[in-house]
Design a protein around this motif. Structure first.
Motif, PDB file in Angstrom:
ATOM      1  N   GLN A 146       0.804  -1.217   0.000  1.00  0.00           N
ATOM      2  CA  GLN A 146       0.000   0.000   0.000  1.00  0.00           C
ATOM      3  C   GLN A 146       0.840   1.271   0.000  1.00  0.00           C
ATOM      4  OE1 GLN A 146      -0.938  -2.592   2.205  1.00  0.00           O
ATOM      5  NE2 GLN A 146      -2.647  -3.233   0.893  1.00  0.00           N
ATOM      6  N   ALA A 147       2.135   1.166  -0.260  1.00  0.00           N
ATOM      7  CA  ALA A 147       3.018   2.337  -0.183  1.00  0.00           C
ATOM      8  C   ALA A 147       2.601   3.426  -1.179  1.00  0.00           C
ATOM      9  CB  ALA A 147       4.468   1.924  -0.432  1.00  0.00           C
ATOM     10  N   LEU A 148       2.291   3.050  -2.399  1.00  0.00           N
ATOM     11  CA  LEU A 148       1.886   4.051  -3.392  1.00  0.00           C
ATOM     12  C   LEU A 148       0.556   4.683  -3.014  1.00  0.00           C
ATOM     13  CD1 LEU A 148       2.277   5.551  -6.055  1.00  0.00           C
ATOM     14  CD2 LEU A 148       1.168   3.624  -7.224  1.00  0.00           C
ATOM     15  N   GLY A 149      -0.381   3.874  -2.546  1.00  0.00           N
ATOM     16  CA  GLY A 149      -1.678   4.410  -2.139  1.00  0.00           C
ATOM     17  C   GLY A 149      -1.543   5.447  -1.043  1.00  0.00           C
ATOM     18  N   ARG A 150      -0.672   5.172  -0.061  1.00  0.00           N
ATOM     19  CA  ARG A 150      -0.449   6.145   1.012  1.00  0.00           C
ATOM     20  C   ARG A 150       0.198   7.417   0.464  1.00  0.00           C
ATOM     21  NH1 ARG A 150       1.296   1.378   3.695  1.00  0.00           N
ATOM     22  NH2 ARG A 150       3.487   1.909   3.324  1.00  0.00           N
ATOM     23  N   ALA A 151       1.069   7.279  -0.513  1.00  0.00           N
ATOM     24  CA  ALA A 151       1.803   8.425  -1.040  1.00  0.00           C
ATOM     25  C   ALA A 151       0.900   9.394  -1.804  1.00  0.00           C
ATOM     26  CB  ALA A 151       2.936   7.944  -1.945  1.00  0.00           C
ATOM     27  N   ILE A 152      -0.033   8.875  -2.591  1.00  0.00           N
ATOM     28  CA  ILE A 152      -0.857   9.760  -3.430  1.00  0.00           C
ATOM     29  C   ILE A 152      -2.162  10.172  -2.764  1.00  0.00           C
ATOM     30  CG2 ILE A 152       0.119   8.770  -5.531  1.00  0.00           C
ATOM     31  CD1 ILE A 152      -2.487   7.229  -5.931  1.00  0.00           C
ATOM     32  N   ARG A 153      -2.494   9.556  -1.629  1.00  0.00           N
ATOM     33  CA  ARG A 153      -3.779   9.843  -0.983  1.00  0.00           C
ATOM     34  C   ARG A 153      -3.998  11.335  -0.691  1.00  0.00           C
ATOM     35  NH1 ARG A 153      -3.559   6.491   3.531  1.00  0.00           N
ATOM     36  NH2 ARG A 153      -4.062   4.760   2.123  1.00  0.00           N
ATOM     37  N   LEU A 178      -1.715  -1.724  -8.483  1.00  0.00           N
ATOM     38  CA  LEU A 178      -2.999  -2.423  -8.502  1.00  0.00           C
ATOM     39  C   LEU A 178      -3.709  -2.323  -7.158  1.00  0.00           C
ATOM     40  CD1 LEU A 178      -1.997  -5.668 -10.468  1.00  0.00           C
ATOM     41  CD2 LEU A 178      -3.090  -3.610 -11.371  1.00  0.00           C
ATOM     42  N   ALA A 179      -2.939  -2.284  -6.080  1.00  0.00           N
ATOM     43  CA  ALA A 179      -3.542  -2.258  -4.752  1.00  0.00           C
ATOM     44  C   ALA A 179      -4.242  -0.939  -4.453  1.00  0.00           C
ATOM     45  CB  ALA A 179      -2.476  -2.528  -3.686  1.00  0.00           C
ATOM     46  N   CYS A 180      -3.818   0.158  -5.109  1.00  0.00           N
ATOM     47  CA  CYS A 180      -4.449   1.449  -4.840  1.00  0.00           C
ATOM     48  C   CYS A 180      -5.373   1.902  -5.961  1.00  0.00           C
ATOM     49  CB  CYS A 180      -3.392   2.517  -4.577  1.00  0.00           C
ATOM     50  SG  CYS A 180      -2.453   3.050  -6.017  1.00  0.00           S
ATOM     51  N   ALA A 181      -5.456   1.128  -7.048  1.00  0.00           N
ATOM     52  CA  ALA A 181      -6.240   1.544  -8.211  1.00  0.00           C
ATOM     53  C   ALA A 181      -7.712   1.159  -8.071  1.00  0.00           C
ATOM     54  CB  ALA A 181      -5.656   0.927  -9.474  1.00  0.00           C
ATOM     55  N   HIS A 182      -8.558   1.950  -8.705  1.00  0.00           N
ATOM     56  CA  HIS A 182      -9.961   1.573  -8.849  1.00  0.00           C
ATOM     57  C   HIS A 182     -10.137   0.626 -10.033  1.00  0.00           C
ATOM     58  CE1 HIS A 182     -10.241   5.471  -6.645  1.00  0.00           C
ATOM     59  NE2 HIS A 182     -11.187   4.822  -6.005  1.00  0.00           N
ATOM     60  N   SER A 183      -9.287   0.799 -11.062  1.00  0.00           N
ATOM     61  CA  SER A 183      -9.434  -0.030 -12.249  1.00  0.00           C
ATOM     62  C   SER A 183      -8.097  -0.156 -12.970  1.00  0.00           C
ATOM     63  CB  SER A 183     -10.487   0.564 -13.197  1.00  0.00           C
ATOM     64  OG  SER A 183     -10.115   1.870 -13.602  1.00  0.00           O
ATOM     65  N   VAL A 184      -8.052  -1.086 -13.913  1.00  0.00           N
ATOM     66  CA  VAL A 184      -6.844  -1.361 -14.694  1.00  0.00           C
ATOM     67  C   VAL A 184      -7.172  -1.194 -16.174  1.00  0.00           C
ATOM     68  CG1 VAL A 184      -4.974  -2.984 -15.140  1.00  0.00           C
ATOM     69  CG2 VAL A 184      -6.229  -3.102 -12.983  1.00  0.00           C
ATOM     70  N   LEU A 185      -6.347  -0.427 -16.863  1.00  0.00           N
ATOM     71  CA  LEU A 185      -6.447  -0.320 -18.319  1.00  0.00           C
ATOM     72  C   LEU A 185      -5.286  -1.111 -18.906  1.00  0.00           C
ATOM     73  CD1 LEU A 185      -7.341   2.788 -20.409  1.00  0.00           C
ATOM     74  CD2 LEU A 185      -5.390   1.381 -21.072  1.00  0.00           C
ATOM     75  N   ILE A 186      -5.601  -2.039 -19.803  1.00  0.00           N
ATOM     76  CA  ILE A 186      -4.583  -2.948 -20.346  1.00  0.00           C
ATOM     77  C   ILE A 186      -4.330  -2.624 -21.819  1.00  0.00           C
ATOM     78  CG2 ILE A 186      -3.954  -5.347 -20.758  1.00  0.00           C
ATOM     79  CD1 ILE A 186      -5.986  -6.142 -18.584  1.00  0.00           C
ATOM     80  N   PRO A 187      -3.188  -2.002 -22.157  1.00  0.00           N
ATOM     81  CA  PRO A 187      -2.826  -1.863 -23.568  1.00  0.00           C
ATOM     82  C   PRO A 187      -2.346  -3.213 -24.090  1.00  0.00           C
ATOM     83  CG  PRO A 187      -1.690  -0.253 -22.174  1.00  0.00           C
ATOM     84  CD  PRO A 187      -2.232  -1.314 -21.282  1.00  0.00           C
ATOM     85  N   LEU A 188      -2.858  -3.607 -25.233  1.00  0.00           N
ATOM     86  CA  LEU A 188      -2.524  -4.919 -25.788  1.00  0.00           C
ATOM     87  C   LEU A 188      -2.086  -4.766 -27.235  1.00  0.00           C
ATOM     88  CD1 LEU A 188      -2.496  -8.025 -25.594  1.00  0.00           C
ATOM     89  CD2 LEU A 188      -4.884  -8.007 -26.290  1.00  0.00           C
ATOM     90  N   GLU A 189      -0.811  -5.036 -27.476  1.00  0.00           N
ATOM     91  CA  GLU A 189      -0.301  -4.998 -28.840  1.00  0.00           C
ATOM     92  C   GLU A 189      -0.982  -6.085 -29.667  1.00  0.00           C
ATOM     93  OE1 GLU A 189       3.990  -5.449 -31.204  1.00  0.00           O
ATOM     94  OE2 GLU A 189       3.789  -6.014 -29.091  1.00  0.00           O
TER      95      GLU A 189
END
Length: 297
Positions: A146-153, A178-189
């Motif tokens: 959760q380090a990133l989530g705490r940083a951007i909160r 992924l732990a702090c995101a609401h959703s994931v956008l996946i670019p796919l070649e």
């Protein structure tokens, strides 16, 4: 002695999508309504463990298009290579503070690290090679995922969208995103081996949802580096649509020389070539993202 037959010329490089229209491509999502207020932000992780599929290009250009539609956007460079920062004209090795300081040094404030970009309404949380040490340093930390989530909160209330450009791996940094995101956008070649790797990413997303982040969803899959002149890319896109159905965005990003040009220029395609088909494709993607993410508020 027989005269050798001349080689048939290959397809010319795609200078722009307008020269190679694809009748199968669909357009959807209306023009978004203007906002009367900002925040709290939806956090979107742009992720794929395979490199070279257009994650950074998509993060920059999607962010710029979201800003065009009046959204306040924060781009988070969460790759030690710092490609997102470089793609926006920032020289990472000249920075005194980066996201690494924010994760490791409790005395660093996020407002000291965020820098504005050339795009009005879009800011950057930059990165450089120092971030590679964070993965090792965080291992012994309590709540390391959760380090990133705490940083951007502290700044989520100031933005409408936070786009996290993940590194091409499924290590601790990507798990943090992924732990702090609401959703994931996946670019796919649009290439066969890229299609095979998506199953592993989706499996990781499901594990993060079960163990760390129950609200995590897949925003969608965007087909990138598509060349409508080749049978292979058309077949891959067809298989992606058959396998994932409505998860696939209607917007499709064609292969074009415009995108390498924008990297050199340090600007999104909406500023470098605002009337190009590449810019139009990312505007369409932005409209779809706004429509899908509005349902998650």
């Amino acid at each position: 002695m027989s005269t050798p037959r001349p080689m048939e010329p290959g397809p010319a490089p795609l200078d722009d999508q307008e020269d190679y229209p694809d009748p199968d491509l669909r357009e959807s999502a209306p023009e978004p309504a203007p906002l009367t207020s900002h925040g709290p932000a939806r956090v979107i992780a742009v992720a794929n463990q395979k490199g070279g599929v257009g994650k950074t290009t998509s993060t920059i250009n999607l962010g710029a298009c979201l800003a065009e539609y009046g959204r306040r956007v924060l781009l988070v460079d969460f790759d030690p290579q710092g490609a997102l920062s470089v793609g926006l004209g920032v020289q990472p090795h000249h920075l005194e503070r980066t996201i690494h300081n924010l994760l490791i040094d409790a005395g660093t404030k996020i407002d000291e690290v965020i820098i504005p970009t050339k795009v009005p309404g879009m800011d950057l949380l930059p990165s450089n090679i120092d971030l590679s040490a964070a993965e090792v340093q965080l291992v012994s930390e309590v709540g390391r995922e959760q380090a990133l989530g705490r940083a951007i909160r502290p700044v989520l209330a100031q933005y409408d969208m936070v786009l996290v450009d993940c590194q091409p791996s499924l290590g601790l940094l990507t798990i943090n995103a992924l732990a702090c995101a609401h959703s994931v956008l996946i670019p796919l070649e649009c290439e066969y081996f890229s299609l095979r790797g998506v199953a592993l990413l989706i499996d990781t997303i499901e594990k993060v949802r079960d163990r760390l982040n129950p609200q995590l969803e897949i925003s969608g899959i965007v087909a990138t580096m598509y060349d409508p002149r080749t049978v292979h890319t058309r077949e891959v896109r067809t298989r992606v649509m058959e396998a994932f159905g409505d998860l696939v965005f209607d917007a499709t990003i064609n292969r074009t020389v415009r995108f390498p040009e924008t990297t050199v220029a340090g600007e999104p395609i909406t500023r470098w070539a605002p009337n190009s088909a590449g810019a139009r494709a990312y505007r369409q993607l932005a409209r779809e993202v706004i429509l899908r993410e509005a349902g998650g508020r």
